[in-house]
Design a protein around this motif. Structure first.
Motif, PDB file in Angstrom:
ATOM      1  N   ASN A  63      -1.499   1.483  -5.974  1.00 10.66           N
ATOM      2  CA  ASN A  63      -0.570   2.204  -7.047  1.00 10.66           C
ATOM      3  C   ASN A  63      -1.258   3.289  -7.528  1.00 10.66           C
ATOM      4  OD1 ASN A  63      -2.047   1.267  -9.050  1.00 10.66           O
ATOM      5  ND2 ASN A  63      -1.034  -0.849  -8.835  1.00 10.66           N
ATOM      6  N   ALA A  64      -0.969   4.026  -8.473  1.00 11.30           N
ATOM      7  CA  ALA A  64      -1.397   5.353  -9.097  1.00 11.30           C
ATOM      8  C   ALA A  64      -2.587   4.879  -9.977  1.00 11.30           C
ATOM      9  CB  ALA A  64      -0.245   6.120  -9.652  1.00 11.30           C
ATOM     10  N   SER A  65      -2.469   3.800 -10.440  1.00  8.62           N
ATOM     11  CA  SER A  65      -3.724   3.246 -11.405  1.00  8.62           C
ATOM     12  C   SER A  65      -4.786   3.191 -10.670  1.00  8.62           C
ATOM     13  CB  SER A  65      -3.114   2.110 -12.195  1.00  8.62           C
ATOM     14  OG  SER A  65      -1.961   2.167 -12.858  1.00  8.62           O
ATOM     15  N   MET A  80       0.841  -1.121  -0.019  1.00  8.93           N
ATOM     16  CA  MET A  80       0.067  -0.119   0.066  1.00  8.93           C
ATOM     17  C   MET A  80       0.876   1.232   0.056  1.00  8.93           C
ATOM     18  SD  MET A  80      -3.081  -0.221  -0.328  1.00  8.93           S
ATOM     19  CE  MET A  80      -4.537  -1.288  -0.280  1.00  8.93           C
ATOM     20  N   MET A  81       0.374   2.137  -0.542  1.00 12.71           N
ATOM     21  CA  MET A  81       1.285   3.331  -0.690  1.00 12.71           C
ATOM     22  C   MET A  81       0.220   4.759  -0.311  1.00 12.71           C
ATOM     23  SD  MET A  81       3.273   4.639  -3.966  1.00 12.71           S
ATOM     24  CE  MET A  81       3.388   6.434  -4.416  1.00 12.71           C
ATOM     25  N   GLU A  82       0.728   5.674  -0.068  1.00 14.37           N
ATOM     26  CA  GLU A  82      -0.031   7.023   0.472  1.00 14.37           C
ATOM     27  C   GLU A  82       0.118   8.136  -0.659  1.00 14.37           C
ATOM     28  OE1 GLU A  82      -1.104   6.877   5.147  1.00 14.37           O
ATOM     29  OE2 GLU A  82       1.174   7.027   4.642  1.00 14.37           O
ATOM     30  N   PHE A  83      -0.836   8.855  -0.556  1.00 13.76           N
ATOM     31  CA  PHE A  83      -0.563  10.009  -1.591  1.00 13.76           C
ATOM     32  C   PHE A  83      -1.056  11.178  -1.205  1.00 13.76           C
ATOM     33  CE2 PHE A  83      -1.020   6.246  -4.294  1.00 13.76           C
ATOM     34  CZ  PHE A  83       0.175   6.275  -5.233  1.00 13.76           C
ATOM     35  N   ILE A  90      -9.602   6.970   1.330  1.00 12.61           N
ATOM     36  CA  ILE A  90      -9.561   8.336   1.950  1.00 12.61           C
ATOM     37  C   ILE A  90      -9.103   8.053   3.319  1.00 12.61           C
ATOM     38  CG2 ILE A  90     -10.464  10.601   2.193  1.00 12.61           C
ATOM     39  CD1 ILE A  90     -12.367   9.933  -0.194  1.00 12.61           C
ATOM     40  N   ILE A  91      -7.884   8.620   3.799  1.00 10.19           N
ATOM     41  CA  ILE A  91      -7.533   8.469   5.193  1.00 10.19           C
ATOM     42  C   ILE A  91      -7.960   9.622   5.920  1.00 10.19           C
ATOM     43  CG2 ILE A  91      -5.502   7.742   6.673  1.00 10.19           C
ATOM     44  CD1 ILE A  91      -6.334   5.753   4.458  1.00 10.19           C
ATOM     45  N   PRO A 139       3.289  11.641  -4.755  1.00  8.75           N
ATOM     46  CA  PRO A 139       3.634  10.385  -4.146  1.00  8.75           C
ATOM     47  C   PRO A 139       4.218  10.666  -2.819  1.00  8.75           C
ATOM     48  CG  PRO A 139       4.994  10.876  -5.953  1.00  8.75           C
ATOM     49  CD  PRO A 139       4.057  12.100  -5.872  1.00  8.75           C
ATOM     50  N   LEU A 140       3.893   9.770  -1.725  1.00 10.71           N
ATOM     51  CA  LEU A 140       4.492   9.962  -0.592  1.00 10.71           C
ATOM     52  C   LEU A 140       5.266   8.743  -0.076  1.00 10.71           C
ATOM     53  CD1 LEU A 140       1.391  11.454   1.407  1.00 10.71           C
ATOM     54  CD2 LEU A 140       3.582  12.701   0.745  1.00 10.71           C
ATOM     55  N   ALA A 141       6.540   8.818   0.464  1.00 10.42           N
ATOM     56  CA  ALA A 141       7.225   7.815   0.868  1.00 10.42           C
ATOM     57  C   ALA A 141       7.244   7.699   2.344  1.00 10.42           C
ATOM     58  CB  ALA A 141       8.794   7.879   0.330  1.00 10.42           C
ATOM     59  N   GLU A 142       7.546   6.701   3.068  1.00 10.24           N
ATOM     60  CA  GLU A 142       7.609   6.378   4.263  1.00 10.24           C
ATOM     61  C   GLU A 142       8.841   7.323   5.026  1.00 10.24           C
ATOM     62  OE1 GLU A 142       7.605   2.252   5.729  1.00 10.24           O
ATOM     63  OE2 GLU A 142       5.884   2.006   4.251  1.00 10.24           O
TER      64      GLU A 142
END
Lengths: 95, 95, 95, 95, 95, 95, 95, 95, 95, 95
Positions: free
Chosen positions: A61-63, A1-4, A41-42, A84-87
């Motif tokens: 992912n972005a898709s 999972m990735m955060e944006f 949505i967080i 895009p956000l990284a940890e």
């Protein structure tokens, strides 16, 4: 999972149909609730003074994020930018 | 309480003292931990590819936020921008 | 209490209804007076040459500020940007 | 008399002499106090997260404002931008 | 007296009424002549390739300048930016 | 897996040690080869006229991409911007 | 042959004819397929959250690229920016 | 004689009259030919992907250049920017 | 003859030699006086708050203007931008 | 063959070695002459008031153009931007 980090501005023409606007606002709130329940949505904040918001979104992912964003009833009137956000090692949520 | 979106970029000159840099990195991590415990930093993300982060900060007002930000050991080398956030009716955390 | 620097530009289409415009101008002046009495607007300046103003606003936080700003009759035609202000030790008003 | 919105950023190189910095900070505070007493500085806010401020200045014209600004001990290290302000009919101070 | 550098761009929609446009052009020329005679406009240049001009304006302060600018018949279609000018010791006109 | 468009500019000070520069260039080429073999770098182009490149990178998410980017020997001298890419239904590679 | 990084944004007015829009979308997909077969489009990505794409295009020169781009049925509604790409010695495709 | 770098973008609304557009395109080509013969336009390039061009223009001064530019039939729909050019000692044409 | 709007910012490093600075300031004033007498500089204003000026310059073309500008003793430290000006039919000086 | 619009700014630090600067200027002129003879540089103009130029360059593609640009002795101090040009049907040189 990735955060944006997602910034959304509504470009609604003031001479548009008021009934359509109210329908879209109601549908948007329903869709937003679903996207929250599905974990997309967080967090969501209003940008003060604007019909706009900043949100923390989560997707594989972005898709998949794009699918979620383009499912918003207001989508054709939205100006959206995605970062895009990284940890971060010091992120409170990771500790 | 109010939330802020804070973007921090570290402008560290590459010809600076390496020992000072390592000391500051260690002190910064300690100070960050304290700011988390005191409730200032809620979330923290790295901006991919940069020595920079985006964070969700919480403070009573901008004056108290400034005190917290300027207490960071790296402060003299930081380029910081602060955006105020307003509550959104659909924010998951409020429901 | 916190202070904000608020810049407001009116994007009024020249081919719009003149009567509506005059009604809104009258209502805007009334609402502005109320916001002053309620302590939201501290100072207000016109940006020379533009249908725009810069103002010093005061509110408990950005959420309450947003409520005040969005209560302006012209709100759907306004382009608003909000900057948070922190106290300065040399501010004349604090001494 | 005319009012100006003045934004000042201090570009102080981190490898500069610390003693000189402390001397300038002390002198700057003294000069700021004088400029307040002489009626040049009306309000002053810190921009959160930065060594920078926004201020409401008052002067007869831009030439006299420039004299006041360039009298600041930190002047050679300052990045200053000046915006002219016009009176607004709804300004609380005018009513 | 103070001088200002004023840049004016005309945003005239091409599908607007041609007669209105010609009327406004004629009225604008008349008003410009008056503003020159009253000492507001000192110099005026066309920006090559654009329906736009740069001008050197003179007024006691920004409020009076705004009155002059907003008296232009084209005002609702103008995008105006105003820069304050300070005296320069080497200005030919001062010597 | 997700794709990213990554733009990298080398900010190398011309008065730096030439030997260090040559060492870094050699190490950078070796590390780039490894990142290609590990599947991070898919395509790489030079921006004409600049010591800079645009690349198509692939990683599971932005955190893993950041690790790859920050493993570049030149990293402290790089100005990197990352844009997330979503799949396009007409992308030749998907068909 | 030369490669170009092409960014395309669709500026479609929301009050336009829906049937025309659907016709254009269908024709655009057909034309895109042809441009892929003819070797113009190498890769294509959607910019998340926008009706926009980034693509890797290949053409003998900018004139031939322009012919390909202007053959898109949506061309009159497209905002296109083209960046020229040079070969990079570490490009995986070249090795 | 002086040379200018002139960039011209056509802002033609897609819902405009198609016949008018074709007439203007035909007239524009005729006027362009005249401006070439009169020595105003030296070189002309299309900006790939856009209804826009960059051109090398020659005129005695900016006033005469403006006359030439504003004689273009599309002028009311053009967004034009003009940059002045000075002679370079290494210019091939001068040697 | 043609007029130009010239904006000049002095980028003087604060750690430079003070004597050299004073010498250059003195030489600059002398050269400015000569350029005035030779008809290059028509008007000169200080940008309030900055070591910068805006000036109205006159020269036969951009090449001769460049010669005048590059003859300024501070030239290597100047950031100069030049805008060409065309005559305006309402310019007071032309009537 | 393809044409490019190339803008080059020299970022030379004023505290650098004067002899090195003079050597580079001499070598640059020689290399420029070669690039002209080899058909890379078609036209070259100085940007008035700056140590910068705009040029019309010709090369088979961006890779070969990059080789030519990076062969300039001043290359490590140059800030270069390259724009691709397409043929225009009204270009005088094509008729």
């Amino acid at each position: 999972m990735m955060e944006f980090l997602v910034e959304i501005e509504v470009n609604w023409p003031n001479d548009s149909d008021e009934e359509l606007k109210q329908d879209l606002i109601r549908d948007e709130a329903i869709r937003a609730k679903e996207l929250i329940e599905e974990g997309y949505i967080i967090r969501l904040w209003r940008i003060p003074g604007r019909w706009a918001n900043v949100g923390l979104w989560r997707a594989k992912n972005a898709s998949i994020l794009h699918e979620a964003l383009s499912s918003l009833p207001f989508f054709p009137w939205l100006d959206i930018s995605v970062r895009p956000l990284a940890e971060h090692p010091s992120d409170p949520e990771k500790n």
